[in-house]
Motif scaffolding. Structure first.
Motif, PDB file in Angstrom:
ATOM      1  N   GLU A  92      -8.213   0.653  -4.530  1.00  0.00           N
ATOM      2  CA  GLU A  92      -8.988  -0.363  -3.820  1.00  0.00           C
ATOM      3  C   GLU A  92      -8.229  -1.656  -3.575  1.00  0.00           C
ATOM      4  O   GLU A  92      -8.689  -2.512  -2.822  1.00  0.00           O
ATOM      5  N   ASP A  93      -7.083  -1.823  -4.239  1.00  0.00           N
ATOM      6  CA  ASP A  93      -6.348  -3.082  -4.175  1.00  0.00           C
ATOM      7  C   ASP A  93      -4.898  -2.781  -3.794  1.00  0.00           C
ATOM      8  O   ASP A  93      -4.167  -2.119  -4.529  1.00  0.00           O
ATOM      9  N   ASP A  94      -4.475  -3.278  -2.632  1.00  0.00           N
ATOM     10  CA  ASP A  94      -3.127  -2.995  -2.135  1.00  0.00           C
ATOM     11  C   ASP A  94      -2.045  -3.493  -3.079  1.00  0.00           C
ATOM     12  O   ASP A  94      -1.001  -2.853  -3.231  1.00  0.00           O
ATOM     13  N   PHE A  95      -2.279  -4.647  -3.722  1.00  0.00           N
ATOM     14  CA  PHE A  95      -1.249  -5.186  -4.603  1.00  0.00           C
ATOM     15  C   PHE A  95      -1.069  -4.292  -5.828  1.00  0.00           C
ATOM     16  O   PHE A  95       0.055  -4.032  -6.258  1.00  0.00           O
ATOM     17  N   VAL A  96      -2.160  -3.821  -6.400  1.00  0.00           N
ATOM     18  CA  VAL A  96      -2.057  -2.945  -7.569  1.00  0.00           C
ATOM     19  C   VAL A  96      -1.364  -1.640  -7.189  1.00  0.00           C
ATOM     20  O   VAL A  96      -0.542  -1.111  -7.944  1.00  0.00           O
ATOM     21  N   MET A  97      -1.681  -1.118  -5.999  1.00  0.00           N
ATOM     22  CA  MET A  97      -0.999   0.095  -5.540  1.00  0.00           C
ATOM     23  C   MET A  97       0.499  -0.151  -5.390  1.00  0.00           C
ATOM     24  O   MET A  97       1.327   0.690  -5.788  1.00  0.00           O
ATOM     25  N   ALA A  98       0.862  -1.297  -4.836  1.00  0.00           N
ATOM     26  CA  ALA A  98       2.281  -1.623  -4.691  1.00  0.00           C
ATOM     27  C   ALA A  98       2.963  -1.723  -6.053  1.00  0.00           C
ATOM     28  O   ALA A  98       4.106  -1.277  -6.225  1.00  0.00           O
ATOM     29  N   GLU A  99       2.279  -2.310  -7.041  1.00  0.00           N
ATOM     30  CA  GLU A  99       2.822  -2.375  -8.391  1.00  0.00           C
ATOM     31  C   GLU A  99       3.087  -0.984  -8.949  1.00  0.00           C
ATOM     32  O   GLU A  99       4.136  -0.716  -9.542  1.00  0.00           O
ATOM     33  N   ARG A 100       2.147  -0.075  -8.753  1.00  0.00           N
ATOM     34  CA  ARG A 100       2.292   1.270  -9.301  1.00  0.00           C
ATOM     35  C   ARG A 100       3.402   2.048  -8.591  1.00  0.00           C
ATOM     36  O   ARG A 100       4.017   2.939  -9.174  1.00  0.00           O
TER      37      ARG A 100
END
Length: 488
Positions: free
Chosen positions: A343-351
């Motif tokens: 749901e969160d682009d930044f968290v996906m980018a972190e992963r």
């Protein structure tokens, strides 16, 4: 700490302003939370000097515990907190039966306590442990007794250990997931310098404002430990005067002590409400409501437990209870991280930087693939295959269940990984029960995938008849606790 978070911290240090880590909120912020600012007595453990609490930013209430008057302080604090908690007992709803769960009643909403940081949350836990076994005096309503205050404080503190729970909100912990600063993690645990980095006064950088916030005389630490300069400047003389005074003279010194405590806590009180308003202004992700529903069920179950005369939480968990709790804490944290990534682009980018997510291109599909029946009365099952090639680092193992923000309901299991010097080829099996040809992406489609929240499930523990008698002195689950429910 991920590469992306480290990069934002370096940017914050270079630019002297906090940098965003996420613009979407994953925990619930209530419309009327109860802010609690505990202040411990110097030199003693879990013995409050004062507590500032309330739901109205403009009208805090201070509960003072001058030497020799602890009982009245605890009684008043218990009444105040119970009034807030019991206000949520008047509106209920009926949750219909689902699967093996029967129809049940639950409250429409739940109370939310707010503290400034981890130290205050731990303090409430220690205070609850010290109070929950106190006997209830005759003629006292158990529902508003000091021992029930201890039970409730323990309940909220234990729920705060679950990453998915919002019943006890930690302001500095939540703010740190949304902003990166140029200071250490230890400094981020204090509200004043953290808020200074995020919202510096006009004309100052975040770094300059944070340095100014380190002055304990202008920005008292948010507790619960009293700053030594405040203790030596005001508290020491007041404690000495209270020790030797009686009657009207003592009342005068108590009033001075209350004034000193208010002066110390008021700046933190105002700053905490600013932080609450900031967090409330962040748009929540879709799954926030589902996590709050779980909190409401927990609150309902524990309210029913206390209303039925249930005992307080045990001082120590037995081995199996501790194992279950540890497993659920770990699985709740992992499930939440996976859910946030969808749901969160930044968290996906972190992963993606850690290999827990990847972006790749579909190079091959088998949309009509089936597997043979697994039993005599079963039919063949559709299990389409897709092959994805990616340049991202991939740290996944076979059988891990994946999902993507394009369609979170479609789950794919990792069947095989082939690493080359330039990229990675991943074979995935679509395992969604309602899968159809349209759920299989076409060749050339770009997919963004990470671990599905449903991949994290509570492990199976032995039944009671398989547990040695040395480990069966208490129940397997705490009151108001339903194993396996604390997932995003």
């Amino acid at each position: 700490m991920s590469l992306l978070t480290t990069l934002q911290q370096l940017r914050a240090s270079e630019r002297h302003h906090a940098q965003p880590l996420s613009r979407l909120r994953y925990l619930h912020v209530a419309d009327q939370p109860m802010l609690i600012l505990p202040l411990n007595r110097p030199g003693e453990t879990a013995r409050p000097l004062a507590v500032m609490a309330g739901c109205d930013p403009g009208h805090p209430r201070l509960f003072l515990a001058p030497p020799g008057d602890d009982d009245r302080f605890l009684t008043d604090l218990a009444e105040h907190l119970h009034t807030y908690i019991h206000s949520f007992h008047y509106a209920t709803r009926i949750r219909p039966a689902k699967g093996e769960q029967p129809e049940r009643r639950e409250y429409l909403d739940a109370p939310q306590l707010v503290v400034t940081g981890t130290a205050s949350a731990y303090y409430l836990k220690m205070l609850g442990r010290a109070l929950r076994y106190r006997p209830v005096p005759e003629g006292t309503d158990p529902a508003t007794s000091v021992s029930h205050l201890g039970c409730w404080l323990t309940f909220f503190a234990e729920r705060a250990e679950y990453a998915t729970s919002s019943l006890l909100l930690n302001l500095t912990g939540l703010l740190s997931t949304h902003w990166a600063t140029g200071q250490s993690t230890l400094d981020n645990a204090h509200l004043a310098p953290l808020m200074a980095w995020i919202f510096p006064p006009p004309g100052l950088t975040g770094h300059q404002a944070a340095l100014a916030a380190e002055n304990p005389l202008q920005h008292p630490p948010d507790g619960p430990t009293v700053d030594p300069s405040f203790e030596s400047a005001r508290l020491s003389s007041l404690f000495a005067a209270l020790k030797s005074s009686r009657g009207v003279r003592r009342q005068h010194h108590v009033a001075r002590l209350q004034e000193a405590a208010e002066d110390y806590l008021q700046p933190t009180w105002d700053l905490a409400w600013k932080a609450i308003a900031t967090l409330r202004g962040l748009p929540p992700v879709r799954s926030t409501a589902a996590r709050w529903d779980t909190d409401i069920r927990r609150f309902t179950a524990y309210s029913d437990h206390l209303a039925a005369g249930g005992p307080p939480q045990p001082k120590h968990d037995d081995v199996v209870s501790a194992a279950i709790r540890l497993a659920e804490l770990e699985h709740a944290a992992a499930s939440l991280a996976a859910s946030r990534a969808l749901e969160d682009d930044f968290v996906m980018a972190e992963r993606r930087t850690t290999g827990e997510a990847f972006r790749g291109t579909v190079t091959h599909t088998e949309p009509d693939r089936t597997i043979p029946p697994q039993g005599p009365r079963q039919r063949p099952k559709r299990r389409p295959l897709i092959t994805v090639r990616t340049n991202d680092p991939v740290r996944l193992e076979p059988n891990r269940l994946l999902a993507g923000p394009h369609d979170p309901a479609v789950h794919m299991a990792v069947l095989d990984l082939t690493y080359t010097t330039d990229d990675t080829e991943i074979v995935l099996e679509v395992r969604t029960r309602t899968s159809n040809p349209s759920s299989v992406p076409a060749v050339g489609t770009t997919l963004l995938l990470t671990t599905a929240p449903d991949h994290f499930r509570r492990p199976q523990f032995p039944s009671r008849d398989q547990i040695p008698w040395t480990h069966t002195d208490t129940g397997l689950t705490a009151p108001g606790h339903e194993p396996g429910e604390d997932q995003a």
